[in-house]
Design an enzyme around this catalytic site. Structure first.
Site, PDB file in Angstrom:
ATOM      1  N   TRP A  87       0.821  -1.204   0.000  1.00 51.57           N
ATOM      2  CA  TRP A  87       0.000   0.000   0.000  1.00 51.57           C
ATOM      3  C   TRP A  87       0.853   1.251   0.000  1.00 51.57           C
ATOM      4  CZ3 TRP A  87      -4.114  -1.532  -2.003  1.00 51.57           C
ATOM      5  CH2 TRP A  87      -4.649  -2.782  -1.680  1.00 51.57           C
TER       6      TRP A  87
ATOM      7  N   ASP B 224      -1.762   6.709   6.348  1.00 49.20           N
ATOM      8  CA  ASP B 224      -2.785   5.772   5.900  1.00 49.20           C
ATOM      9  C   ASP B 224      -3.052   4.810   7.054  1.00 49.20           C
ATOM     10  OD1 ASP B 224      -4.296   3.708   4.847  1.00 49.20           O
ATOM     11  OD2 ASP B 224      -2.914   3.242   3.196  1.00 49.20           O
TER      12      ASP B 224
ATOM     13  N   LYS C   9     -12.539  -1.764   7.310  1.00 46.05           N
ATOM     14  CA  LYS C   9     -11.912  -2.616   8.322  1.00 46.05           C
ATOM     15  C   LYS C   9     -12.602  -2.342   9.662  1.00 46.05           C
ATOM     16  CE  LYS C   9      -8.502  -3.423   5.200  1.00 46.05           C
ATOM     17  NZ  LYS C   9      -8.382  -2.829   3.863  1.00 46.05           N
TER      18      LYS C   9
END
Ligand SMILES: Cc1ncc(COP(=O)(O)O)c(C=O)c1O
Ligand SMILES: Cc1ncc(COP(=O)(O)O)c(C=O)c1O
Ligand SMILES: [Mg+2]
Ligand SMILES: [Mg+2]
Ligand SMILES: [Mg+2]
Ligand SMILES: [Mg+2]
Lengths: 354, 354
Positions: free
Chosen positions: B100, B167, B191
């Site tokens: 990511w 992030d 999530k």
């Protein structure tokens, strides 16, 4: 009591869709899992998005014709910018038929020259410009098929050499058309296709060749095409409810049957607007939209009385947009004729009161 | 039977949330309307998004500290590009701790110079780089707090002069921290916060002054701030379910209580991985994530037997990401300790079989 929902979007969806959509939250396909907690890479979800993509093309008559369907993030407003970021290399044409076209134009100007080929701004967008000239050498021509706020709809689309792009957010799947006229179609789901949170893009595969700019991944149609609309985590639930709605359209006669119902509803309401001396329509009669019917009281002093009538009848979402005032009855595919009958009877009761 | 859902995201949410979320589809707050069909401009929805925005700040301890919360479209992947489009004027630093981070770097390079201040690529990202040097003159430093794929987590964040961006997609609301260290935090909802389809951005209001580029509206933090996160139609349902989840976090003791439960689950599983000779952990012990526990069999020939054990026990989503192989147990806030106990007992049964 279930309301008669005339909201402009998000808006009414079929009752069967709500029921299946509610059940899927508790247990999706007897999996022991909620649709909200399954992996987007699971077989179950991949088959949802694949069916939705192919059903969208099938309903539009674009299967096996070189088109692909994508379910993207960001709403139609992100398409204002993505279309230009990908395809506005030098100069694009825009037909300005209202707020949404104007916003598309604003974003496009960041990327190149915009030629406003026609505009109905002179009359607060109550009509669709005709007989406009389209210059040569355009990267594409952009138009808005249905103007949600003003209640106008394009009936005839131009025949041009340049690629034709269309924002169909508020009338996709509502009327038959030769969709192969278009090179790129987009629509926020939250009218005829599903809930807010996903956007359908239908794109001619060949169009990708025209991209000259280096485009960030999330804004890049090529990236989304190559990843089968799964470059990042899609809006799982919004795609699922869109699939349920697309299935409902198919099982209820497809776009052809939707159009018949939509015309019946529109005829009923526009006839009453024209007949009833207390009401007048906003849009030019030849450009009237069957999706969004905009109308005003001929005498504003009756507002309180009319508002009481329709609110007591269980009607929701009838207030007009501030740019137009008055009333807006949005009558998307899932709205039933009986809801329009209730509205018309409120209009008639107002007349009787006087 | 309800599954033990260890999916990496979208992932398990609290059962109470599923139930209320399902009911809202049929009838939202006894309105006679589904949450899917109400206008995003209705009072009912405006109060949903406003409560979600303020609850997010409250849970992070950032209320009245000059921050705003936004619920945007596009997933965390769109933030890779938005952060750079808005704030990368000359040079930004990135800590590369996995897939990511690498994707964030790729998007940022379209907008300016990227300095990779540290990377753990040399060991397939199984650790967090430490003792890296941060050059001066950075527009910002970007990091990924929890590496979903590799199962590593940053425990100590650098103290720097430049704005710190993070992030937090896979560990937001899971552990206590001084969140005021950060100038911009983003997280895909899917999530610890809700379903797929919306993205939380927490931004220091002052940061906006640093924007030099002309940024398209949908990518422009300033536009979203000025419009109270309603520049276009938000992902109504995803925001609503996020609100339900945020309320559940608050009603169950806030982040502090979440962290205690998460640590209890992580201790249980990591202890078993270390104790049981048939398993080994992937991540460096000091960098282990309580959210995503990555582990492998010491002898691959036992794969079939182990897979049968956990599948029969009603466990879902345990397969590792292809970049790491083996297994990944994602144990977000809503996963219960008893689910981890079931997993541990499967690991012990495998041992007994031998
Ligand atoms: C024709 C049209 N285009 C674009 C939009 C903007 O859509 P979104 O809010 O999904 O960005 C709307 C919204 O109502 C619309 O009616
Ligand atoms: C840490 C992290 N960042 C970013 C992403 C990408 O998120 P999205 O799919 O919402 O774009 C993920 C997805 O799992 C992630 O775990
Ligand atoms: Mg309009
Ligand atoms: Mg009349
Ligand atoms: Mg990672
Ligand atoms: Mg071991």
């Amino acid at each position: 009591m279930k309301k008669h929902n005339f909201s402009a979007g998000p808006c009414i969806l079929p009752q069967e869709v709500f029921e299946e959509a509610s059940q899927g939250i508790l247990d999706f396909q007897n999996s022991g899992l909620s649709i909200l907690e399954i992996s987007h890479r699971s077989e179950a979800f991949v088959s949802v998005i694949e069916e939705a993509r192919s059903l969208a093309l099938q309903l539009l008559g674009l299967e096996n014709k070189g088109y692909s369907a994508l379910f993207l993030h960001g709403g139609a407003s992100t398409q204002f910018l993505m279309t230009a970021y990908n395809f506005l290399n030098k100069k694009a044409g825009y037909l300005n038929t209202g707020t949404w076209s104007s916003k598309a134009i604003k974003e496009a100007k960041l990327f190149g020259e915009v030629v406003e080929v026609g505009s109905s701004k002179d009359k607060n967008f109550n009509y669709i410009p005709k007989d406009y000239k389209i210059p040569s050498g355009l990267d594409y021509l952009h138009c808005t098929s249905n103007n949600t706020i003003y209640g106008t709809q394009i009936k005839d689309f131009p025949n041009i050499d340049a690629p034709l792009f269309c924002d169909m957010s508020s009338d996709i799947f509502s009327r038959e058309m030769d969709f192969s006229k278009f090179d790129l179609i987009y629509a926020g789901a939250q009218k005829n296709m599903g809930p807010a949170g996903t956007t359908l893009v239908v794109i001619k595969n060949d169009l990708i060749k025209k991209v000259e700019r280096e485009v960030p991944s999330m804004l890049n149609y090529k990236v989304h095409l190559e990843k089968d609309s799964m470059f990042n985590t899609p809006a799982v639930y919004a795609v699922y409810v869109s699939l349920l709605t697309l299935r409902w359209i198919k099982n209820n006669g497809g776009i052809k049957a939707m159009e018949q119902n939509n015309n019946a509803k529109a005829d009923l309401l526009y006839k009453e607007i024209d007949r009833n001396p207390l009401f007048k329509g906003f849009a030019a009669p030849e450009d009237r939209s069957p999706m969004n019917v905009t109308f005003n009281l001929t005498d504003e002093s009756r507002k309180e009385a009319f508002d009481e009538l329709w609110k007591n009848a269980g009607i929701n979402g009838l207030n007009g947009h501030r740019s137009v005032g008055g009333y807006r009855a949005s009558m998307y595919n899932a709205l039933r004729l009986e809801s329009v009958e209730v509205l018309v009877s409120c209009m008639q009761k107002l007349e009787e009161q006087n």
